[in-house]
Design a protein around this motif. Sequence first.
Motif, PDB file in Angstrom:
ATOM      1  N   ASP A 161      44.149  44.349  43.118  1.00 57.85           N
ATOM      2  CA  ASP A 161      42.829  43.703  43.100  1.00 57.85           C
ATOM      3  C   ASP A 161      42.916  42.186  42.986  1.00 57.85           C
ATOM      4  O   ASP A 161      42.467  41.589  42.014  1.00 57.85           O
ATOM      5  CB  ASP A 161      41.981  44.283  41.954  1.00 57.85           C
TER       6      ASP A 161
ATOM      7  N   GLN B 291      41.425  40.106  45.200  1.00 60.68           N
ATOM      8  CA  GLN B 291      40.061  39.704  45.546  1.00 60.68           C
ATOM      9  C   GLN B 291      39.902  38.191  45.601  1.00 60.68           C
ATOM     10  O   GLN B 291      40.558  37.519  46.384  1.00 60.68           O
ATOM     11  CB  GLN B 291      39.077  40.361  44.580  1.00 60.68           C
TER      12      GLN B 291
ATOM     13  N   ASP C 276      42.102  46.019  47.486  1.00 56.76           N
ATOM     14  CA  ASP C 276      41.118  44.964  47.234  1.00 56.76           C
ATOM     15  C   ASP C 276      41.782  43.596  47.294  1.00 56.76           C
ATOM     16  O   ASP C 276      41.693  42.780  46.366  1.00 56.76           O
ATOM     17  CB  ASP C 276      40.399  45.182  45.904  1.00 56.76           C
TER      18      ASP C 276
ATOM     19  N   SER D  80      44.422  44.211  37.265  1.00 56.45           N
ATOM     20  CA  SER D  80      44.006  43.336  38.351  1.00 56.45           C
ATOM     21  C   SER D  80      44.676  41.979  38.189  1.00 56.45           C
ATOM     22  O   SER D  80      45.126  41.608  37.100  1.00 56.45           O
ATOM     23  CB  SER D  80      42.484  43.168  38.356  1.00 56.45           C
TER      24      SER D  80
END
Length: 276
Positions: free
Chosen positions: A70, A72, A99, A252
């Motif tokens: 993640d 992102q 992600d 993350s």
Amino acid sequence: MASPSFSMLQATLFGGVALLLSSCELLEFSPNDVRVSDTQQELTRKNLARLAAQPKPTGGDTLRFVFTTDSQRYYDELDPLVSSINQQRGVAFVLLGGDISDFGLSREMTWVQEKLDGLQAPYLTVVGNHDLVGNGRAAYQKLFGPLNYAFTYGDTRFILADTNGREYAFNGQVPNVPWLQQQLADTVGIRRQITVCHVPPFNEDFDPALTGPFARTLVQAPRLVFNLSGHIDKFGESEPYDDGVTYISGYSVQQRHYLLLTLWGQKHYKLDVIAY
């Protein structure tokens, strides 16, 4: 000074339009544009080639790799992440659990790719639900490659599967359970196996009709060590179905921790949490 004639104004206007049209390749008309440079295409294939070319684990069957997830929009955290991973000894490769982007934009993916290019080890990705937003599927496939794939390093097989059921309106086809079963059944020369996905089966974004079949597939899989996933932005290591299968959820990038995993034997592993 005399005012310019109408014909002169027309010529100037038409010349400007012609110049604009001739320069269209310099403009990005849509954030959903999936065009990228040649060096930014087929990154999965290229990193697998790098992995195949490097020496296999020595001194036994020990294998060490990193799992993070993640990324992102957390670009500021990527530089220290890369720096920290590069300081770890014996890391064969890095897995990014989906992600990569937030809005499925190729620009987001290339920003992350440019940061990850600083890694000394190859890196592999699995597709996340945010990577499928808008034109995200086309962008991911252009930059990285297949949504489902498997590779073997040494005597360890890794199977990376698209499990983002909600993005397919829970159509009963994602994850592709028959494909997963076929991959896990191919154990010739394989000591151990690991499955990797973004959405774990115990999350609401996993197709509920396929939770049981997916979990049973992992129970029946020979030599499975564990399943790795992202999505929930929370580290966890458990057997949620009390069936002997371990599910590990990673940190993350925003949380500034990652997992350093060391494998040996058939199902032995050591998990270290690294802060950066």
